[in-house]
Design a protein around this motif. Structure first.
Motif, mmCIF file in Angstrom:
data_model
loop_
_atom_site.group_PDB
_atom_site.id
_atom_site.type_symbol
_atom_site.label_atom_id
_atom_site.label_comp_id
_atom_site.label_asym_id
_atom_site.label_seq_id
_atom_site.Cartn_x
_atom_site.Cartn_y
_atom_site.Cartn_z
ATOM 1 N N CYS A 168 0.844 -1.195 0.000
ATOM 2 C CA CYS A 168 0.000 0.000 0.000
ATOM 3 C C CYS A 168 0.876 1.241 0.000
ATOM 4 N N THR A 169 0.227 2.384 -0.265
ATOM 5 C CA THR A 169 0.976 3.644 -0.238
ATOM 6 C C THR A 169 1.450 3.974 1.175
ATOM 7 N N CYS A 170 0.770 3.423 2.206
ATOM 8 C CA CYS A 170 1.204 3.645 3.583
ATOM 9 C C CYS A 170 2.374 2.740 3.938
ATOM 10 N N GLY A 171 2.691 1.790 3.075
ATOM 11 C CA GLY A 171 3.858 0.949 3.303
ATOM 12 C C GLY A 171 3.552 -0.433 3.817
ATOM 13 N N SER A 172 2.287 -0.702 4.161
ATOM 14 C CA SER A 172 1.945 -2.013 4.694
ATOM 15 C C SER A 172 1.517 -2.943 3.575
ATOM 16 N N TYR A 173 1.618 -4.233 3.825
ATOM 17 C CA TYR A 173 1.212 -5.226 2.848
ATOM 18 C C TYR A 173 -0.297 -5.444 2.969
ATOM 19 N N THR A 174 -0.969 -5.526 1.816
ATOM 20 C CA THR A 174 -2.414 -5.722 1.803
ATOM 21 C C THR A 174 -2.801 -6.491 0.550
ATOM 22 N N LEU A 175 -4.047 -6.979 0.532
ATOM 23 C CA LEU A 175 -4.534 -7.724 -0.618
ATOM 24 C C LEU A 175 -4.943 -6.747 -1.717
ATOM 25 N N PRO A 176 -4.781 -7.124 -2.984
ATOM 26 C CA PRO A 176 -5.180 -6.228 -4.067
ATOM 27 C C PRO A 176 -6.698 -6.094 -4.158
ATOM 28 N N HIS A 177 -7.153 -4.935 -4.611
ATOM 29 C CA HIS A 177 -8.571 -4.604 -4.790
ATOM 30 C C HIS A 177 -9.337 -4.631 -3.473
ATOM 31 N N ARG A 178 -8.612 -4.371 -2.369
ATOM 32 C CA ARG A 178 -9.249 -4.302 -1.061
ATOM 33 C C ARG A 178 -8.837 -2.997 -0.383
ATOM 34 N N ILE A 179 -9.703 -2.520 0.513
ATOM 35 C CA ILE A 179 -9.335 -1.381 1.336
ATOM 36 C C ILE A 179 -8.212 -1.830 2.273
ATOM 37 N N CYS A 180 -7.196 -0.981 2.404
ATOM 38 C CA CYS A 180 -6.072 -1.320 3.270
ATOM 39 C C CYS A 180 -6.542 -1.319 4.721
ATOM 40 N N PRO A 181 -6.338 -2.406 5.467
ATOM 41 C CA PRO A 181 -6.789 -2.432 6.858
ATOM 42 C C PRO A 181 -5.980 -1.516 7.770
ATOM 43 N N THR A 182 -4.782 -1.110 7.334
ATOM 44 C CA THR A 182 -3.934 -0.274 8.179
ATOM 45 C C THR A 182 -4.342 1.195 8.090
ATOM 46 N N CYS A 183 -4.460 1.727 6.854
ATOM 47 C CA CYS A 183 -4.762 3.148 6.690
ATOM 48 C C CYS A 183 -6.207 3.382 6.255
ATOM 49 N N GLY A 184 -6.953 2.344 5.885
ATOM 50 C CA GLY A 184 -8.349 2.492 5.501
ATOM 51 C C GLY A 184 -8.555 3.154 4.160
ATOM 52 N N LYS A 185 -7.564 3.085 3.278
ATOM 53 C CA LYS A 185 -7.671 3.753 1.983
ATOM 54 C C LYS A 185 -7.638 2.742 0.850
ATOM 55 N N TYR A 186 -8.262 3.137 -0.269
ATOM 56 C CA TYR A 186 -8.185 2.369 -1.492
ATOM 57 C C TYR A 186 -7.938 3.363 -2.620
ATOM 58 N N HIS A 187 -6.796 3.272 -3.286
ATOM 59 C CA HIS A 187 -6.375 4.212 -4.324
ATOM 60 C C HIS A 187 -6.384 5.659 -3.795
ATOM 61 N N GLN A 188 -5.768 5.849 -2.655
ATOM 62 C CA GLN A 188 -5.605 7.146 -1.992
ATOM 63 C C GLN A 188 -6.927 7.768 -1.556
ATOM 64 N N VAL A 189 -8.036 7.045 -1.618
ATOM 65 C CA VAL A 189 -9.316 7.572 -1.163
ATOM 66 C C VAL A 189 -9.651 6.885 0.155
ATOM 67 N N SER A 190 -9.921 7.675 1.202
ATOM 68 C CA SER A 190 -10.188 7.113 2.514
ATOM 69 C C SER A 190 -11.644 6.684 2.595
ATOM 70 N N TYR A 191 -11.882 5.441 3.002
ATOM 71 C CA TYR A 191 -13.233 4.902 3.123
ATOM 72 C C TYR A 191 -13.586 4.577 4.572
ATOM 73 N N THR A 192 -12.632 4.130 5.325
ATOM 74 C CA THR A 192 -12.878 3.783 6.722
ATOM 75 C C THR A 192 -11.802 4.417 7.576
#
Ligand code: ZN
Length: 63
Positions: A30-54
């Motif tokens: 992820c852009t925050c530097g953590s490993y995450t699954l593709p096409h999923r919201i990052c559980p660390t920063c809550g963003k998907y393609h630099q857009v915050s959802y959670t």
């Protein structure tokens, strides 16, 4: 119960089981530097393609 008609050789068994492996999940960074699954919201920063959802987990626990 179904009974096999002919014996399957060790070679045939190996050929059949050559596909019986657990798939390794693809992981992206992820852009925050953590490993995450593709096409999923990052559980660390809550963003998907630099857009915050959670809200991130660390931020929500502080509030
Ligand atoms: Zn992230």
């Amino acid at each position: 119960m179904a009974v096999q008609q002919n014996k399957k050789s060790r070679s045939r068994k190996g050929m059949r089981r050559s596909h019986d492996r657990i798939a390794v999940p693809s992981v992206i960074v992820c852009t925050c530097g953590s490993y995450t699954l593709p096409h999923r919201i990052c559980p660390t920063c809550g963003k998907y393609h630099q857009v915050s959802y959670t809200k991130p987990k660390a931020e929500s626990t502080n509030v």
